[in-house]
Design a protein around this motif. Sequence first.
Motif: not given
Ligand SMILES: [Zn+2]
Length: 135
Positions: A27, A29, A32, A41, A72
């Motif tokens: 990921c 994003c 992350c 991540s 998380r």
């Molecule tokens: Zn992410």
Amino acid sequence: MTIRSGSCLCGKSHFALDDEQPTVAICHCTHCQKSTSSAYSVNAISPRAKLTVSGPLKKFADKGDSGGAVDRWFCADCGSQVWTEAEAMPGAAIVKAGCFDDTSWLKPTLEIYCDSRQKWTPLVEGAASFAKMPG
Ligand SMILES: [Zn+2]
Ligand SMILES: [Zn+2]
């Protein structure tokens, strides 16, 4: 049956994932990136029922870009991110793959949120990549 064990950095938080071949997704994003203080991540995605976790985990209540809850879970002692639950992926456990004791089996097949990928990171050969979250 394959039990994949893992722990946080300090070793007080442990988990066992009863899954031979979880879906492994990178990921990219920005959440992350910040929460790992790294470029992306790496996540092993399995049904929630296959994950057993113990230890002093603490939750950071994050939100995804659709506004859904992203919980998380990280070790309250050392701060390692251990796993995540996302409203957008009901019933799934998203295990932070760097915490597995054996990481030799990891083979990412998906890359998501490539829109915010740090351009120096290479894409994994053969993995499907998506600008955001695949539908
Ligand atoms: Zn992410
Ligand atoms: Zn820890």
